[in-house]
Design an enzyme around this catalytic site. Sequence first.
Site, mmCIF file in Angstrom:
data_model
loop_
_atom_site.group_PDB
_atom_site.id
_atom_site.type_symbol
_atom_site.label_atom_id
_atom_site.label_comp_id
_atom_site.label_asym_id
_atom_site.label_seq_id
_atom_site.Cartn_x
_atom_site.Cartn_y
_atom_site.Cartn_z
ATOM 1 C CD GLU A 3 -4.532 -5.445 3.332
ATOM 2 O OE1 GLU A 3 -5.346 -4.612 3.784
ATOM 3 O OE2 GLU A 3 -3.310 -5.384 3.527
ATOM 4 C CD GLU A 9 -3.127 -0.945 2.188
ATOM 5 O OE1 GLU A 9 -2.954 -0.188 3.161
ATOM 6 O OE2 GLU A 9 -4.165 -1.603 2.028
#
Length: 436
Positions: A328, A220
């Site tokens: 995720e 991320e």
Amino acid sequence: MYPPFRLIASTAALIGLSATHFVCAEPSANQATLANINPGFPYGSEKVRGVNLGGWLVLEPWITPSLFDQTGNSAIVDEWTFGLYQNHQTALATLQNHWNTWITEADFAAIAAAGLNHVRLPIGYWAWEVGPGEPYIQGQLPYLRNAIGWAANYGLKVIIDLHGAPGSQNGFDNSGQRMSFPTWHSNGTNVARTDAIMKQIAGEFASQYQNAPIIAPLNEPAGFDGQAVLSVVRQYWYDSYGNIRYPYDTSQQGNTVVLLHDAFQPLSYWNGFMPPPNYQGVAMDTHIYQMFSDSEVALSNSAHIQAACATQSTLGPFNQQLWTIVGEWTPAMTDCAKYLNGRGVGARYDGSYPGSSYVGSCNGQTGSASSFSSAYKTFLRQMWEAQVISFETAASGWIQWTWKAENADDWSYQAGLANGWIPHNPTNLMYPNICG
Ligand SMILES: *[C@@H]1O[C@H](CO)[C@@H](O)[C@H](O)[C@H]1NC(C)=O
């Protein structure tokens, strides 16, 4: 885990989409991704089904709020401050106990028994190297090695996920350091240190352990902060490709897959990036959540389901270029879990987050499943299935966030199994037509 205090455009954009055109693929660019390598799992043909081992080797306040509350110091909001504001021996003893107990070999047995084939294991750079003045506490690395062995005992594959880089790549508490603007990308020393750590990771795990078929070089990175971040990320992906795919400093390609993250850009931003056959063994990780903006927490149940199904229209075409794994996601659809948005920060859903307005009470939305209504558990099951169906139909599979949480059963795979909204066999669907 995702953005405590930022609005993510890519997820929000999904909401407006209807499931429209699928692009007809060229005959399988995707196959070429793997043509000459053997990572030990047939990524092109078999779906990744997995769970993240969140909050273990990288602390997250919302996954283990007790570790933060028991410090008695509200300035301890992440792993950096956990080391900074405590006596070293105290912090070390707490962490060692946590590493020894939060995840054990029994968890790998239970994950395999639930029909899963992968675990994704977040770990921070500080497991390898702590620079001068950095308060991080070391000792995680032996647990990574143990985890890979335990996973092998039960036929599970491990994705090694670098979740925190020096300077923080996103400013989220789960990068190790919560800050208003990340500093990894703006400092060449930080990036060079990360490259060196990636060489070490690949040197050990790409060569010796057949059971870690994928390395994710950075979780991320904050692409939403603009072009300066994105250009550093793109170069870092190229460097990581070299470090991971050619881990012995020779011209010999290895078998380890490089799992890039989309940096919160629409997948189409990455069209043509590292194309096969020039690049081999590259996959894309995208994270899909529906609770980190005011508009998303306000969606009705059916709109949440629709948004999950609509992800197929963007996942499908991109999965023809690079295997795309939703690394995720969660059946939870509120941000009610305590500390989810950061220690001491409230929730958008009940209006306690700065600037948000009340959608509903958080009572019965998170915490213990014993407080969940049967209608809510049915909704969690539907959300779970709508996403699993979408991520298997259009993409190369999924890895739920997360295996366990102290007090947020809506996010816990373990609690979902125990309380019936996650099936003990992930192909055993109750709502196979939920996406129409
Ligand atoms: C860059 O980061 C390193 C740590 O990786 C730090 O020691 C150094 O002071 C930073 N430089 C600047 C200009 O902030």
